[in-house]
Each structure stands twice: as structure tokens, then as C-alpha cells.
Design an enzyme around this catalytic site. Structure first.
Site, PDB file in Angstrom:
ATOM      1  CE1 TYR A   1      -3.066  -3.015   0.345  1.00 45.52           C
ATOM      2  CE2 TYR A   1      -3.430  -2.473   2.647  1.00 45.52           C
ATOM      3  CZ  TYR A   1      -3.685  -3.269   1.552  1.00 45.52           C
ATOM      4  OH  TYR A   1      -4.561  -4.324   1.664  1.00 45.52           O
TER       5      TYR A   1
ATOM      6  CB  SER B   1     -13.650  -4.631  -0.243  1.00 44.55           C
ATOM      7  OG  SER B   1     -12.346  -4.261  -0.625  1.00 44.55           O
TER       8      SER B   1
HETATM    9  N1  LIG Z   1      -6.284  -8.526   1.304  1.00 45.24           N
HETATM   10  C1  LIG Z   1      -6.571  -7.832   0.234  1.00 45.24           C
HETATM   11  O1  LIG Z   1      -6.309  -8.232  -0.885  1.00 45.24           O
HETATM   12  C2  LIG Z   1      -7.238  -6.489   0.384  1.00 45.24           C
HETATM   13  C3  LIG Z   1      -7.814  -5.860  -0.741  1.00 45.24           C
HETATM   14  C4  LIG Z   1      -8.453  -4.634  -0.551  1.00 45.24           C
HETATM   15  C5  LIG Z   1      -8.509  -4.072   0.715  1.00 45.24           C
HETATM   16  N2  LIG Z   1      -7.922  -4.696   1.782  1.00 45.24           N
HETATM   17  C6  LIG Z   1      -7.978  -4.135   3.128  1.00 45.24           C
HETATM   18  O2  LIG Z   1      -9.345  -3.985   3.504  1.00 45.24           O
HETATM   19  C7  LIG Z   1      -9.595  -2.637   3.881  1.00 45.24           C
HETATM   20  C8  LIG Z   1     -11.018  -2.263   3.528  1.00 45.24           C
HETATM   21  O3  LIG Z   1     -11.286  -2.462   2.170  1.00 45.24           O
HETATM   22  P1  LIG Z   1     -11.502  -1.263   1.133  1.00 45.24           P
HETATM   23  O4  LIG Z   1     -10.948  -0.017   1.714  1.00 45.24           O
HETATM   24  O5  LIG Z   1     -11.018  -1.754  -0.160  1.00 45.24           O
HETATM   25  O6  LIG Z   1     -13.076  -1.170   0.952  1.00 45.24           O
HETATM   26  P2  LIG Z   1     -14.315  -0.835   1.889  1.00 45.24           P
HETATM   27  O7  LIG Z   1     -13.945  -0.877   3.302  1.00 45.24           O
HETATM   28  O8  LIG Z   1     -15.398  -1.700   1.386  1.00 45.24           O
HETATM   29  O9  LIG Z   1     -14.685   0.652   1.419  1.00 45.24           O
HETATM   30  C9  LIG Z   1     -13.815   1.721   1.598  1.00 45.24           C
HETATM   31  C10 LIG Z   1     -14.365   2.899   0.840  1.00 45.24           C
HETATM   32  O10 LIG Z   1     -15.618   3.254   1.390  1.00 45.24           O
HETATM   33  C11 LIG Z   1     -15.607   4.611   1.854  1.00 45.24           C
HETATM   34  N3  LIG Z   1     -16.357   4.615   3.108  1.00 45.24           N
HETATM   35  C12 LIG Z   1     -16.017   4.042   4.278  1.00 45.24           C
HETATM   36  N4  LIG Z   1     -17.000   4.192   5.192  1.00 45.24           N
HETATM   37  C13 LIG Z   1     -17.987   4.875   4.569  1.00 45.24           C
HETATM   38  C14 LIG Z   1     -19.252   5.343   4.972  1.00 45.24           C
HETATM   39  N5  LIG Z   1     -19.715   5.092   6.189  1.00 45.24           N
HETATM   40  N6  LIG Z   1     -20.000   6.036   4.073  1.00 45.24           N
HETATM   41  C15 LIG Z   1     -19.563   6.271   2.820  1.00 45.24           C
HETATM   42  N7  LIG Z   1     -18.366   5.844   2.369  1.00 45.24           N
HETATM   43  C16 LIG Z   1     -17.579   5.147   3.242  1.00 45.24           C
HETATM   44  C17 LIG Z   1     -14.156   4.968   2.015  1.00 45.24           C
HETATM   45  O11 LIG Z   1     -13.941   6.325   1.747  1.00 45.24           O
HETATM   46  P3  LIG Z   1     -13.273   7.323   2.845  1.00 45.24           P
HETATM   47  O12 LIG Z   1     -11.917   6.798   3.130  1.00 45.24           O
HETATM   48  O13 LIG Z   1     -13.280   8.611   2.138  1.00 45.24           O
HETATM   49  O14 LIG Z   1     -14.188   7.263   4.028  1.00 45.24           O
HETATM   50  C18 LIG Z   1     -13.494   4.122   0.928  1.00 45.24           C
HETATM   51  O15 LIG Z   1     -13.559   4.777  -0.320  1.00 45.24           O
HETATM   52  C19 LIG Z   1      -8.518  -1.824   3.177  1.00 45.24           C
HETATM   53  O16 LIG Z   1      -8.286  -0.594   3.804  1.00 45.24           O
HETATM   54  C20 LIG Z   1      -7.334  -2.763   3.265  1.00 45.24           C
HETATM   55  O17 LIG Z   1      -6.696  -2.630   4.533  1.00 45.24           O
HETATM   56  C21 LIG Z   1      -7.311  -5.896   1.615  1.00 45.24           C
END
Ligand SMILES: NC(=O)c1ccc[n+]([C@@H]2O[C@H](COP(=O)([O-])OP(=O)(O)OC[C@H]3O[C@@H](n4cnc5c(N)ncnc54)[C@H](OP(=O)(O)O)[C@@H]3O)[C@@H](O)[C@H]2O)c1
Length: 337
Positions: free
Chosen positions: A61, A209
Site C-alpha cells: 500500500y 472491502s
Molecule cells: N487482502 C486484500 O487483498 C485487500 C484488498 C483490498 C482491501 N484490503 C484491506 O481492507 C480494507 C477495507 O477495504 P476497502 O478499503 O477496499 O473497501 P471498503 O472498506 O469496502 O470501502 C472503503 C471505501 O468506502 C468509503 N467509506 C467508508 N465508510 C464509509 C461510509 N460510512 N459512508 C460512505 N463511504 C464510506 C471509504 O472512503 P473514505 O476513506 O473517504 O471514508 C473508501 O472509499 C482496506 O483498507 C485494506 O486494509 C485488503
């Protein structure tokens, strides 16, 4: 805003107790458009105050910058946080779309030392293999990860995007505390083999996600609304006709949210918690946010209970989603099932 302190859950059969929702830190440095550094750092503190104790990053990241960003916060709260990071995704700064998958022992040994240096800690609480390279036997990759535990560099092991069979094979080499894969109202392929295997072995499931990368919150309806370098512009679910069709699928979430006086994000998170109960396994979703306001909203969702009727309305949604989770599904567990 006052946020109720989160209930806790255990990572693996003998792992640490963590707040039942963690914090994904990825977006603070990468992939989802411009970030506000002071607000991101304030979000880390607010998360801990609300009972979030599992903080998720990866060496990939921001080309290591996400580990550097959260390092001071982790060090300042070392005995209160559970630090999770990952290796295996090799990137190139001069070619941002490049992804190499590396599981070979020499790479792993170098990767852990680099992560420890960037984070500024002596030991990583939970070390994940971010992606599986099927050309490298698990005996070599997980065997090397087990060496890191014996060397005191890593406390517990995790895997990401592996099949149920791979999880079982890895567990026989060394206990696995957590499996981190995508799991949400929109993404349920893990329920085929990975979730049942995790439930059987006592491995905690860490859905990444869980908000469908923000799409399930209604914050954007199409990739064109996002920054030019936002990675979601390359993901099939969020582009063109797929995005338009998928936006329609949010209707039941929206109806439930309106009727209950909560947000779409809260409905989506409550669904993951309750779906895990059906499968009989521990779940610690890691919604990602860079904003204190959203953190409070998301944390409150951990105690929201959807009714059986509401769950039934969400049941068919994943089966109707248009487009794959990634442009190239070979790097996910689905590609090997
Ligand atoms: N192992 C893997 O391959 C892998 C892949 C992807 C992700 N991850 C991990 O999983 C974590 C979470 O996944 P993700 O970030 O991809 O997706 P997510 O948690 O499904 O969604 C994050 C997105 O949603 C927005 N958001 C969060 N809370 C919100 C709310 N209450 N209302 C409106 N929008 C909201 C965030 O924007 P803002 O930041 O602007 O709030 C961001 O754009 C990542 O941070 C990472 O650590 C791991």
C-alpha cells in the site's frame, strides 16, 4: 460524536481479542484518490478510542508509505493495538498497474525485515500472505512464515484470497489465525469453500472491502465520478453498463436503511456480521476509511441487528452483480477453485 465501545472477538483459537471491527488503512495512502494526512491520522486515534484494535496495512500500500504513515501511531499504542501487515504483492513505482506475486522464501525473509523497519516495531502481530503464487508450494511459503514466528519477528500467521483446500493445507503446516478475503453483500464467492474451511478450523475471517469499496454506501454510482487515478476505475463492477446495473441492486439496502433510520454502510456491515453467524465463524470486518465521521458511523453498525426478513431481501443481491471483483481474477481464490 460519542461512539459505543465495540464488543470483542478472538483472532484464531488462541489469538488476541480485538474489537469486532478493525480499520483498513489502505485508502490513507493509496488507490482511492487524494488523502488528507492529518484527518487520516486523527481517524487512527478515534478508531482506538472507539474500541477498534485491529489495524490493517500491507507493504504494497503506497509502496510502503502506508506502513510508514501508521507506524508512529502503532508504536505509541503498541500494547493496545493488533498490527496486521502483508507481503507478496510486488509493485513498481514507475509502473503503478504492475502486480507481481512473490511467495518464495528469500522474498518473504526480505519483505518481513523491510516491513519491520518501516513500521518501526520489533514484531508484527499478524502477518498475511497477501496473494498465493500457486507455483510455490505452501510448504515453502507458509513454512518460511512459520520460521518468522520462531525467530520472533511475527506472532501469528494469516492468508488472503486462498481457497478452502489451500487454507487446510497451510493450517497443517502452521496454525493460521486469520483469513482475509473480500466478503460483502456484493461479493460472496468466499462462502463456497473458504468460509466453511475457516469455520471448521477455528480461523477468524477478516472480510476486506465489506463496503464493496464504497459502492455499497451509495457514495459513488460509477467510476467516472472518481479521481483519475482511483483504482476503482479499472474494476469491472464499477464501470460502464455494469456500474449502472449494480447501482440498481442497492435498492433493498436503501429501503432497509431508510426504514431503520441507519445508513447503507451500516446495513452492509451488519449483513457481514450476521452472515458469519450463519456460518458459525468469528468475523472481524475491516472497513476502510480516512475520516473520523465515517469511522463513528461504521463502528455503530457492529451492534445493529437486521431482521430475518431484511436478511432475506439481501440474499439474492450478490448473485445478480454484474462484473468480476478484479480485472484479472487469476490472483484471487476464485481463479483456483
Ligand atoms: N487482502 C486484500 O487483498 C485487500 C484488498 C483490498 C482491501 N484490503 C484491506 O481492507 C480494507 C477495507 O477495504 P476497502 O478499503 O477496499 O473497501 P471498503 O472498506 O469496502 O470501502 C472503503 C471505501 O468506502 C468509503 N467509506 C467508508 N465508510 C464509509 C461510509 N460510512 N459512508 C460512505 N463511504 C464510506 C471509504 O472512503 P473514505 O476513506 O473517504 O471514508 C473508501 O472509499 C482496506 O483498507 C485494506 O486494509 C485488503
Amino acid at each position: 460524536m460519542t461512539v459505543p465501545v465495540l464488543p470483542t472477538a478472538r483472532l484464531g483459537t488462541d489469538g488476541p481479542f480485538v474489537g469486532v471491527q478493525g480499520l483498513g488503512c489502505m485508502g490513507m495512502s493509496d488507490f482511492y484518490g487524494p488523502t488528507d494526512r492529518p484527518e487520516a491520522l486523527a481517524t487512527l486515534d478515534a478508531a482506538l478510542e472507539a474500541g477498534v484494535t485491529l489495524f490493517d496495512t500491507a507493504d504494497a500500500y503506497g509502496f510502503g508509505r502506508n506502513e510508514e504513515l501508521i507506524g508512529p501511531f502503532l508504536r505509541a499504542n503498541r500494547d493496545r493495538v493488533v498490527l496486521a501487515t502483508k507481503f507478496a504483492v510486488e509493485r513498481k513505482e514507475d509502473d503503478p498497474s504492475h502486480r507481481g506475486i512473490r511467495n518464495d522464501p528469500a522474498y518473504i525473509r526480505a519483505a518481513v525485515d523491510a516491513s519491520l523497519r518501516r513500521l518501526g516495531v520489533d514484531e508484527i502481530d499478524l502477518y498475511y500472505m497477501h496473494r498465493r503464487d500457486p507455483a510455490v508450494p505452501l510448504a515453502d511459503s507458509v513454512g518460511t512464515m512459520a520460521e518468522l514466528v520462531r525467530a520472533g519477528k511475527v506472532r501469528r500467521l494469516g492468508l488472503s484470497e486462498v481457497t478452502g483446500a489451500e487454507l487446510r493445507e497451510a493450517y497443517a503446516i502452521h496454525p493460521i489465525a486469520a483469513l482475509q478475503s473480500e466478503w460483502s453483500v456484493f461479493a460472496r464467492d468466499v462462502e463456497r469453500t473458504a468460509v466453511p474451511a475457516a469455520a471448521e478450523l477455528g480461523v477468524a475471517f477478516v472480510p476486506y472491502s465489506p463496503l464493496g469499496r464504497g459502492f455499497l454506501t451509495g457514495a459513488f454510482q460509477a467510476a467516472e465520478q472518481l479521481a483519475a487515478d482511483d483504482v476503482r476505475r479499472t474494476q469491472p463492477r464499477f464501470t460502464g453498463a455494469n456500474a449502472a446495473a449494480n447501482a440498481e441492486l442497492l435498492a433493498p439496502l436503501r429501503e432497509i436503511a431508510t426504514a431503520r433510520g441507519v445508513t447503507l454502510a451500516q446495513v452492509a456491515l451488519a449483513w457481514v456480521h450476521q452472515r458469519a453467524e450463519v456460518h458459525g465463524l468469528t468475523v472481524v470486518p475491516i472497513p476502510g476509511t480516512r475520516k473520523r465521521s465515517r469511522l463513528a458511523e461504521n463502528t455503530a453498525a457492529a451492534t445493529l441487528r437486521l431482521t430475518a426478513e431484511e436478511l432475506a431481501r439481501l440474499e439474492p443481491v450478490a448473485g445478480e452483480v454484474a462484473g468480476d471483483r478484479y480485472p484479472d481474477m487469476r490472483f484471487t481464490q476464485v481463479g483456483r477453485e
